[in-house]
Design a protein around this motif. Structure first.
Motif, PDB file in Angstrom:
ATOM      1  N   ARG A  26       0.536  -1.412  -0.171  1.00  0.00           N
ATOM      2  CA  ARG A  26       0.061  -0.619   0.335  1.00  0.00           C
ATOM      3  C   ARG A  26       1.163   1.138  -0.026  1.00  0.00           C
ATOM      4  N   SER A  27       0.249   2.275  -0.588  1.00  0.00           N
ATOM      5  CA  SER A  27       1.192   3.772  -0.207  1.00  0.00           C
ATOM      6  C   SER A  27       0.063   4.495   0.766  1.00  0.00           C
ATOM      7  N   HIS A  28       0.553   5.113   1.323  1.00  0.00           N
ATOM      8  CA  HIS A  28       0.231   6.035   2.668  1.00  0.00           C
ATOM      9  C   HIS A  28       0.093   7.777   2.167  1.00  0.00           C
ATOM     10  N   CYS A  34      -5.092   5.246   2.800  1.00  0.00           N
ATOM     11  CA  CYS A  34      -4.305   4.411   1.806  1.00  0.00           C
ATOM     12  C   CYS A  34      -4.570   3.822   0.593  1.00  0.00           C
ATOM     13  N   ASP A  50       2.889   3.417  -5.813  1.00  0.00           N
ATOM     14  CA  ASP A  50       2.875   4.520  -5.052  1.00  0.00           C
ATOM     15  C   ASP A  50       1.684   5.472  -5.691  1.00  0.00           C
ATOM     16  N   GLU A  52      -0.450   9.693  -4.986  1.00  0.00           N
ATOM     17  CA  GLU A  52       0.109  10.975  -4.840  1.00  0.00           C
ATOM     18  C   GLU A  52      -1.461  11.394  -4.927  1.00  0.00           C
ATOM     19  N   THR A  76       5.459   9.373  -9.104  1.00  0.00           N
ATOM     20  CA  THR A  76       5.244   7.458  -8.631  1.00  0.00           C
ATOM     21  C   THR A  76       6.123   7.320  -9.189  1.00  0.00           C
ATOM     22  N   GLU A  79       8.779   7.014  -7.454  1.00  0.00           N
ATOM     23  CA  GLU A  79       9.068   5.974  -6.344  1.00  0.00           C
ATOM     24  C   GLU A  79       9.134   4.848  -6.810  1.00  0.00           C
ATOM     25  N   CYS A  80       7.603   4.128  -7.152  1.00  0.00           N
ATOM     26  CA  CYS A  80       7.635   2.738  -6.817  1.00  0.00           C
ATOM     27  C   CYS A  80       9.016   1.046  -7.631  1.00  0.00           C
ATOM     28  N   LYS A  83      11.998   1.387  -5.167  1.00  0.00           N
ATOM     29  CA  LYS A  83      11.680   0.884  -3.637  1.00  0.00           C
ATOM     30  C   LYS A  83      11.566  -0.445  -4.284  1.00  0.00           C
TER      31      LYS A  83
END
Length: 125
Positions: A26-28, A34, A50, A52, A76, A79-80, A83
């Motif tokens: 999940r992405s907060h 989320c 991710d 936004e 996004t 970010e992915c 990760k």
């Protein structure tokens, strides 16, 4: 993998953080929500997401460095992939900016979901 990414919107849920603990990943978001991925496991692949707010302005320092056009989609994705490759996002920026370098080891999709921009990405384990 292509079919799963094409149907990504069916495997994403937006909920309060306490209601998304059972998500695969999940992405907060800053407002307490989320975005959770509830897709089936894919043997041999890792997944990251991710999200936004689509209407949020990009941070000025980042927009001046990377440009404001299509910022959240590019953010996004970055970010992915950071990760999935276990690379700190700041290191990724120095190497690639907010670009996605071509690589056969990952697949991704960026899509709108309600008021959000979400990227789902997979990388070979």
């Amino acid at each position: 993998m292509s079919a799963l990414l094409a149907a990504a919107h069916r495997h994403l849920r937006v909920a309060p953080a306490v209601e998304s603990a059972d998500a695969v990943t999940r992405s907060h978001l800053g407002d307490g929500r989320c975005v959770g991925w509830y897709g089936p496991p894919v043997p041999g692949w890792r997944v990251a997401i991710d999200a936004e707010r689509a209407d949020g302005p990009p941070p000025p320092a980042l927009a001046s460095r990377f440009g404001a056009a299509n910022f959240w989609a590019r953010w996004t994705r970055t970010e992915c992939l950071a990760k999935l490759t276990d690379i700190p996002v700041a290191t990724w920026w120095h190497r690639h900016g907010l670009a996605v370098p071509p690589a056969p080891r990952w697949r991704w999709r960026t899509l709108p979901l309600a008021d959000l921009v979400v990227t789902v990405a997979f990388a070979r384990a």
